[in-house]
Motif scaffolding. Structure first.
Motif, mmCIF file in Angstrom:
data_model
loop_
_atom_site.group_PDB
_atom_site.id
_atom_site.type_symbol
_atom_site.label_atom_id
_atom_site.label_comp_id
_atom_site.label_asym_id
_atom_site.label_seq_id
_atom_site.Cartn_x
_atom_site.Cartn_y
_atom_site.Cartn_z
ATOM 1 N N TYR A 1 0.949 -1.168 -0.210
ATOM 2 C CA TYR A 1 -0.073 0.137 0.105
ATOM 3 C C TYR A 1 0.969 1.193 -0.153
ATOM 4 O O TYR A 1 1.721 1.430 1.010
ATOM 5 C CB TYR A 1 -0.904 0.078 1.248
ATOM 6 C CG TYR A 1 -1.798 -1.202 1.542
ATOM 7 C CD1 TYR A 1 -2.347 -1.837 0.055
ATOM 8 C CD2 TYR A 1 -1.830 -1.842 2.599
ATOM 9 C CE1 TYR A 1 -3.030 -2.898 0.414
ATOM 10 C CE2 TYR A 1 -2.552 -2.912 2.727
ATOM 11 C CZ TYR A 1 -3.467 -3.600 1.648
ATOM 12 O OH TYR A 1 -4.178 -4.695 1.689
ATOM 13 N N LEU A 2 1.016 2.068 -1.112
ATOM 14 C CA LEU A 2 1.805 2.999 -1.324
ATOM 15 C C LEU A 2 0.762 4.588 -1.271
ATOM 16 O O LEU A 2 0.410 4.868 -2.321
ATOM 17 C CB LEU A 2 2.416 2.920 -2.604
ATOM 18 C CG LEU A 2 3.196 1.530 -2.654
ATOM 19 C CD1 LEU A 2 3.896 1.600 -4.275
ATOM 20 C CD2 LEU A 2 4.317 1.264 -1.721
ATOM 21 N N ALA A 3 1.105 5.136 -0.101
ATOM 22 C CA ALA A 3 0.615 6.307 -0.071
ATOM 23 C C ALA A 3 -0.805 6.649 -0.432
ATOM 24 O O ALA A 3 -1.138 7.381 -1.356
ATOM 25 C CB ALA A 3 1.433 7.542 -0.624
ATOM 26 N N PRO A 4 -1.796 5.879 -0.044
ATOM 27 C CA PRO A 4 -3.394 5.935 -0.460
ATOM 28 C C PRO A 4 -3.745 7.256 -0.025
ATOM 29 O O PRO A 4 -3.325 8.151 1.054
ATOM 30 C CB PRO A 4 -4.034 5.018 0.328
ATOM 31 C CG PRO A 4 -2.976 4.411 1.589
ATOM 32 C CD PRO A 4 -1.412 4.809 1.241
ATOM 33 N N SER A 5 -4.794 7.672 -0.727
ATOM 34 C CA SER A 5 -5.412 9.347 -0.403
ATOM 35 C C SER A 5 -6.414 9.126 0.655
ATOM 36 O O SER A 5 -6.957 10.155 1.049
ATOM 37 C CB SER A 5 -5.744 9.747 -1.758
ATOM 38 O OG SER A 5 -6.861 8.864 -2.403
ATOM 39 N N HIS A 6 -6.554 7.887 1.273
ATOM 40 C CA HIS A 6 -7.736 7.507 2.087
ATOM 41 C C HIS A 6 -7.245 6.952 3.195
ATOM 42 O O HIS A 6 -6.047 6.248 3.059
ATOM 43 C CB HIS A 6 -8.908 6.990 1.654
ATOM 44 C CG HIS A 6 -8.428 5.312 0.904
ATOM 45 N ND1 HIS A 6 -8.373 4.621 1.813
ATOM 46 C CD2 HIS A 6 -8.068 5.151 -0.470
ATOM 47 C CE1 HIS A 6 -8.147 3.554 0.866
ATOM 48 N NE2 HIS A 6 -7.643 3.786 -0.380
ATOM 49 N N HIS A 7 -7.682 6.902 4.475
ATOM 50 C CA HIS A 7 -7.490 6.199 5.673
ATOM 51 C C HIS A 7 -8.437 4.790 5.672
ATOM 52 O O HIS A 7 -9.326 4.688 4.802
ATOM 53 C CB HIS A 7 -8.144 6.826 6.915
ATOM 54 C CG HIS A 7 -7.653 8.233 7.078
ATOM 55 N ND1 HIS A 7 -6.328 8.513 7.209
ATOM 56 C CD2 HIS A 7 -8.075 9.473 6.967
ATOM 57 C CE1 HIS A 7 -6.050 9.825 7.442
ATOM 58 N NE2 HIS A 7 -7.392 10.631 7.103
#
Length: 297
Positions: free
Chosen positions: A45-51
């Protein structure tokens, strides 16, 4: 919120040939859930824009983060993966887990409502294999519901919001070394929150809100977004819908009256906005709550 296939963590799981999606659903504005099975896999998981909040429902004793091979998962363990984080996971054996995907805007609303803090000064702390029986119980209740049945999906949405609130209260903290620039002064932010809550039944134009801070509309909109984490119209709509849900739960007011009390121009406008956010019309929401109440007796 973005469609599920556009959420990075969901998409990373969905692209695996070993992972199987059991169920998924939008749970409201900025909120979605998924139930997965996986085995003998590796996911990044690479820097998703969501939690993402996850709970191990079953198995998972062979699951670990690549950088921490000695720390293994187990049933009812929780993981918190904030927006922007990076992690690498190895799954040895089988695992069944639930994911809750939360937008930055939904987190921002929690910071304002529960913590009286500007979202930009707060962060959701990353956690791996956390023990939290109360949260684990909520996840088990969540996956026990039929997300395709309107009444149960609404109950699932309520549980999902309870999970978020618990995480904001227990796992959010101040960003270290942050120096805030721009935005509204704390007293202006608090004044606006109180004013909006007291006047949800009024039109509340951008110009009116800007005047209360002695700012032009342009500068007010920029500073509001900096302090609240979302634009004024989006924050106002979220508060109107929250008030509408409260009124629908607590009484039997005509839907047209609920619309007016929450500042919607008409019952049809209210119904359209409510359905977009909740996945059901106000009437369906009230009927679903009634069925849930009867079933619980």
């Amino acid at each position: 919120m973005s469609p599920l296939h556009q959420l990075q963590v969901f998409n990373a799981m969905h692209s695996s040939p070993n992972a199987r999606l059991e169920a998924s659903a939008q749970m409201g504005e900025g909120l979605a859930a998924a139930l997965w099975r996986n085995r003998d896999d590796a996911r990044d998981y690479l820097a998703p824009s969501h939690h993402t909040l996850s709970c191990y429902i079953a198995d998972g004793t062979g699951t670990f983060r690549r950088q921490r091979p000695g720390d293994k998962g187990a049933p009812n363990k929780l993981c918190i993966m904030p927006a922007g984080h990076e992690s690498n996971w190895v799954v040895n054996g089988t695992i069944r887990l639930a994911h809750l995907y939360i937008s930055e805007e939904q987190f921002a609303l929690g910071c304002i409502r529960l913590l009286d803090r500007e979202p930009r000064e707060m962060q959701l702390h990353e956690a791996t294999f956390l023990d939290d029986p109360q949260q684990a119980l909520r996840f088990h209740q969540l996956i026990g519901l039929d997300w395709n049945e309107p009444a149960e999906r609404l109950l699932a949405s309520s549980l999902a919001h309870a999970i978020i609130d618990h995480a904001v209260l227990g796992q959010a903290g101040l960003r270290q070394g942050l120096r805030l620039k721009g935005g509204l002064a704390p007293h202006q932010r608090r004044h606006l929150v109180d004013y909006i809550e007291a006047n949800l039944d009024q039109p509340l134009s951008l110009n009116e809100l800007a005047l209360r801070c002695n700012l032009s509309e342009y500068h007010f909109a920029r500073m509001f977004r900096a302090s609240f984490g979302l634009p004024p119209h989006q924050y106002l709509l979220a508060r109107r819908l929250h008030q509408a849900c409260r009124l629908l739960r607590q009484g039997d007011l005509p839907l047209g009256q609920v619309a007016l009390l929450c500042g919607f121009a008409s019952a049809s406008h209210f119904s359209n906005r409510f359905r977009q956010a909740m996945g059901a019309t106000p009437g369906e929401y009230r009927a679903a709550l009634g069925r849930i109440e009867l079933a619980s007796r």
